[in-house]
Design a protein around this motif. Sequence first.
Motif, short mmCIF file in Angstrom:
data_model
loop_
_atom_site.label_atom_id
_atom_site.label_comp_id
_atom_site.label_asym_id
_atom_site.label_seq_id
_atom_site.Cartn_x
_atom_site.Cartn_y
_atom_site.Cartn_z
N GLU A 167 -49.11 -13.61 87.54
CA GLU A 167 -48.93 -14.61 88.84
C GLU A 167 -48.36 -16.81 88.20
O GLU A 167 -47.84 -17.13 87.60
N LEU A 168 -50.12 -16.60 87.56
CA LEU A 168 -50.45 -18.06 86.69
C LEU A 168 -50.15 -18.17 85.79
O LEU A 168 -49.35 -18.98 84.89
N LEU A 169 -50.38 -17.39 84.93
CA LEU A 169 -49.79 -16.98 82.94
C LEU A 169 -48.49 -16.74 83.61
O LEU A 169 -47.85 -17.49 82.21
N GLU A 170 -47.86 -16.53 84.51
CA GLU A 170 -46.09 -16.43 84.38
C GLU A 170 -45.15 -17.63 84.69
O GLU A 170 -44.35 -18.01 84.88
N THR A 171 -45.75 -19.02 85.24
CA THR A 171 -45.71 -19.97 85.84
C THR A 171 -45.21 -20.72 85.36
O THR A 171 -45.47 -21.01 83.32
N ASP A 172 -44.23 -21.92 84.65
CA ASP A 172 -43.34 -22.20 83.93
C ASP A 172 -44.46 -22.92 83.52
O ASP A 172 -43.79 -23.74 82.23
N TYR A 173 -45.01 -24.13 84.61
CA TYR A 173 -45.38 -24.72 84.34
C TYR A 173 -46.57 -24.75 83.16
O TYR A 173 -47.04 -25.70 82.20
N ARG B 174 -46.44 -22.39 80.97
CA ARG B 174 -45.90 -21.89 79.85
C ARG B 174 -45.62 -22.89 79.59
O ARG B 174 -45.50 -22.67 77.81
N ASP B 175 -45.39 -24.75 79.49
CA ASP B 175 -44.90 -25.27 79.37
C ASP B 175 -46.01 -25.93 79.05
O ASP B 175 -46.30 -27.77 78.25
N ASN B 176 -46.95 -26.13 79.32
CA ASN B 176 -48.66 -27.61 79.53
C ASN B 176 -49.63 -26.53 79.35
O ASN B 176 -50.07 -26.17 80.48
N GLN B 177 -49.93 -25.87 78.31
CA GLN B 177 -51.33 -24.91 77.80
C GLN B 177 -52.48 -25.81 78.11
O GLN B 177 -52.80 -25.96 77.59
N PHE B 178 -52.85 -25.60 79.70
CA PHE B 178 -53.97 -27.81 79.16
C PHE B 178 -55.40 -26.26 79.54
O PHE B 178 -56.33 -27.42 79.65
N LEU B 179 -55.96 -25.78 79.27
CA LEU B 179 -56.33 -24.76 79.70
C LEU B 179 -57.28 -23.65 77.82
O LEU B 179 -56.26 -23.97 77.79
N ASP B 180 -58.67 -23.98 77.77
CA ASP B 180 -58.80 -23.55 76.50
C ASP B 180 -58.74 -21.59 77.09
O ASP B 180 -58.46 -21.15 76.61
N LYS B 181 -58.73 -21.66 79.15
CA LYS B 181 -58.70 -20.55 78.45
C LYS B 181 -58.32 -19.21 80.23
O LYS B 181 -58.49 -20.59 80.64
N ILE B 182 -58.01 -18.47 80.67
CA ILE B 182 -57.61 -18.66 81.72
C ILE B 182 -57.64 -17.22 82.35
O ILE B 182 -56.78 -16.31 81.14
N TYR B 183 -58.38 -16.69 82.67
CA TYR B 183 -59.20 -15.01 82.70
C TYR B 183 -59.42 -14.39 83.92
O TYR B 183 -59.65 -15.05 85.19
N CYS B 184 -59.68 -13.34 84.33
CA CYS B 184 -60.21 -12.55 85.68
C CYS B 184 -61.47 -11.68 84.74
O CYS B 184 -61.58 -11.01 83.97
N VAL B 185 -62.25 -12.09 85.70
CA VAL B 185 -63.81 -11.10 85.31
C VAL B 185 -63.51 -9.95 85.02
O VAL B 185 -64.35 -8.99 83.99
N ASP B 186 -62.79 -8.86 85.95
CA ASP B 186 -62.64 -7.35 85.72
C ASP B 186 -61.18 -7.31 85.03
O ASP B 186 -60.86 -5.90 85.06
N CYS B 187 -60.74 -7.55 84.27
CA CYS B 187 -59.64 -7.07 83.97
C CYS B 187 -59.69 -7.72 82.25
O CYS B 187 -60.25 -7.62 82.00
N GLN B 188 -58.54 -6.93 82.16
CA GLN B 188 -58.08 -7.02 80.14
C GLN B 188 -57.46 -7.73 80.14
O GLN B 188 -57.82 -8.43 78.70
N SER B 189 -56.55 -8.77 80.52
CA SER B 189 -55.47 -9.64 79.82
C SER B 189 -56.08 -10.81 80.36
O SER B 189 -57.09 -10.90 81.28
#
Length: 97
Positions: free
Chosen positions: A66-72, A74-89
């Motif tokens: 949901e966070l990766l799909e926010t308009d905000y 997508r328009d302001n990729q202000f983090l070096d990385k956003i991830y889930c410890v147990d996820c692939q994406s």
Amino acid sequence: MPQVLMEHLKSMFSELRMNIVLQPSKLTHSRDDYNHLFSSKTLAGSPHAILDGNQLCIESPILLEELLETDYYRDNQFLDKIYCVDCQSDSTTDEIS
């Protein structure tokens, strides 16, 4: 935490109608450390996220998506990385993963 980063986070989470509550902690930057914090009883509410420098580790794969799909974000990729410890994406702005 820089005020600009906090404003970015607030804007991204507010798009999902979620609030941010900060709880400063000393991290060893390890997966075990993150898992310990995610299971901690001191963190009320769910899902949880850990901001470690300019990387955001999300507990819930659903919240990550949901966070990766926010308009905000997508328009302001202000983090070096956003991830889930147990996820692939995950998402990186500089492809550092």
